[in-house]
Write an enzyme that holds these catalytic residues in place. Structure first.
Site, PDB file in Angstrom:
ATOM      1  N   GLY A  34       5.990  -2.452  -0.692  1.00  0.00           N
ATOM      2  CA  GLY A  34       7.011  -3.586  -0.606  1.00  0.00           C
ATOM      3  C   GLY A  34       7.393  -3.518   0.836  1.00  0.00           C
ATOM      4  N   HIS A  40       0.467  -7.954   4.141  1.00  0.00           N
ATOM      5  CA  HIS A  40       0.824  -7.726   2.522  1.00  0.00           C
ATOM      6  C   HIS A  40      -0.137  -9.588   2.075  1.00  0.00           C
ATOM      7  CE1 HIS A  40       3.351  -4.263   3.876  1.00  0.00           C
ATOM      8  NE2 HIS A  40       2.251  -3.792   2.616  1.00  0.00           N
ATOM      9  N   LYS A 152      -7.295  -1.902   6.319  1.00  0.00           N
ATOM     10  CA  LYS A 152      -5.898  -1.449   7.001  1.00  0.00           C
ATOM     11  C   LYS A 152      -6.156  -0.001   6.930  1.00  0.00           C
ATOM     12  CE  LYS A 152      -1.796   0.309   9.712  1.00  0.00           C
ATOM     13  NZ  LYS A 152      -1.086   0.856   8.619  1.00  0.00           N
ATOM     14  N   GLN A 156      -8.805   4.393   1.495  1.00  0.00           N
ATOM     15  CA  GLN A 156      -7.697   4.357  -0.042  1.00  0.00           C
ATOM     16  C   GLN A 156      -8.459   2.622  -0.197  1.00  0.00           C
ATOM     17  OE1 GLN A 156      -3.146   3.198  -0.116  1.00  0.00           O
ATOM     18  NE2 GLN A 156      -4.054   0.932  -0.226  1.00  0.00           N
ATOM     19  N   ARG A 190       5.191   0.801   8.370  1.00  0.00           N
ATOM     20  CA  ARG A 190       6.287   1.670   8.979  1.00  0.00           C
ATOM     21  C   ARG A 190       5.937   1.256  10.738  1.00  0.00           C
ATOM     22  NH1 ARG A 190       2.748   4.378   5.509  1.00  0.00           N
ATOM     23  NH2 ARG A 190       3.892   6.367   4.336  1.00  0.00           N
TER      24      ARG A 190
HETATM   25  O1  PAF Z   1      -1.424   0.281   0.128  1.00  0.00           O
HETATM   26  C1  PAF Z   1      -0.026   0.931  -0.501  1.00  0.00           C
HETATM   27  O2  PAF Z   1       0.772  -0.134   0.024  1.00  0.00           O
HETATM   28  C2  PAF Z   1       0.105   1.615  -1.436  1.00  0.00           C
HETATM   29  O3  PAF Z   1      -1.109   2.455  -1.329  1.00  0.00           O
HETATM   30  C3  PAF Z   1      -0.588   1.343  -3.206  1.00  0.00           C
HETATM   31  C4  PAF Z   1      -2.011   0.224  -3.096  1.00  0.00           C
HETATM   32  C5  PAF Z   1      -0.013  -0.238  -3.342  1.00  0.00           C
HETATM   33  C6  PAF Z   1      -0.406   2.541  -4.029  1.00  0.00           C
HETATM   34  O4  PAF Z   1       0.973   2.358  -4.081  1.00  0.00           O
END
Ligand code: PAF
Length: 284
Positions: A34, A40, A152, A156, A190
């Site tokens: 969110g 996003h 970014k 991950q 953030r």
């Molecule tokens: O990148 C994010 O916003 C989070 O790490 C994700 C991939 C939604 C997992 O909670």
């Protein structure tokens, strides 16, 4: 009020997505926490362009926050987020409560070794376990054809790609380029924490990374450039630098003079905010 259909249970998610799948639709998943910004929305646009049906998820995942991190303070505005998602043509929002994702007795953690080590893995112990666990659950709950993640959070992205490969999860993981403000600051939820003075300093992160990437492409030592880059960030007003390193773009192994695609990675703290960024070392 947004017109976006919203479900909060795994059963309801599976019912809707299952019906789409029966109709032969290509299904895209955009997992988020969110506080949606243009970064996003770039994921959502990519998903909507490539898929027949798109599910966005909003879940602030407690498992990926450390005890002294900002889980409670993390910005939340589901109504505004739902408006943005609906405007772009998302078909379904999955926004489960914590107990739907982690019911009493939940006892499983997904750990991806190798790419989870170093960089944010060293500074946020358990973070990538929390990410891998929730993302594996979301992928198995929705069973999308494609799932979208931003570059970014490049480490991950590599963790998720490795996990999907190792666990044979039948999904294509799509990485989407970083979206930046005009002064180069990578968009992040953030960034909302930054005061105007901190916001001015924050733009230096991108400039320092850019200078390192250019110098390394011209043959300079990544280690030496990163060392002077750290000093430059402190001089610019950052309080501390968690890491500033040149690493292989795929394995994330440290490299001094890269012979394969490489990226410069940084995390630095300013006030109560920790910013991360990365960029490719240009190739000829
Ligand atoms: O990148 C994010 O916003 C989070 O790490 C994700 C991939 C939604 C997992 O909670």
């Amino acid at each position: 009020m947004s017109a976006l259909p919203t479900v909060r249970t795994i059963a309801a998610l599976r019912e809707t997505v299952g019906a789409w799948r029966k109709d032969g639709a290509c299904i895209g998943l955009v997992p988020t926490m969110g506080a949606l910004h243009e970064g996003h929305l770039a994921l959502v646009r990519a998903a909507c362009a490539a898929c027949d049906r798109v599910v966005a998820t909003i879940f602030v995942n407690p498992a990926q926050f450390g005890p002294s991190e900002d889980f409670q303070a993390y910005p939340r505005d589901e109504a505004a987020d739902a408006e943005k998602l609906a405007a772009l043509g998302v078909h379904l929002l999955f926004a489960p409560p914590v107990e739907e994702v982690y019911p009493p007795g939940f006892a499983t953690t997904v750990t991806v070794s190798g790419v989870s080590d170093g960089l944010c893995g060293d500074h946020r112990p358990g973070h990538f376990d929390g990410v891998a666990t929730v993302v594996s659950k979301l992928l198995l709950q929705a069973l999308p054809d494609r799932a979208y993640f931003g570059e970014k959070d490049y480490q991950q992205l590599q963790v998720i790609k490795r996990m999907v490969k190792d666990l044979d999860i039948p999904v294509t993981i799509e990485g989407v380029a970083i979206v930046r403000d005009p002064d180069g600051l990578a968009l992040s939820s953030r960034n909302l924490y930054l005061s105007p003075d901190e916001r001015r300093v924050a733009a230096q992160l991108n400039q320092v990374l850019q200078a390192i990437a250019t110098a390394v492409a011209a043959g300079a030592s990544g280690d030496a450039e990163a060392a002077s880059g750290r000093d430059a960030l402190i001089e610019a007003g950052f309080e501390s630098v968690d890491y500033l390193e040149v690493r292989d773009a795929e394995t994330l192994a440290p490299v001094d003079h890269p012979e394969h695609p490489a990226r410069v990675f940084a995390a630095a703290r300013i006030g109560r905010t920790r910013l991360i960024d990365n960029m490719p070392v240009p190739t000829a």
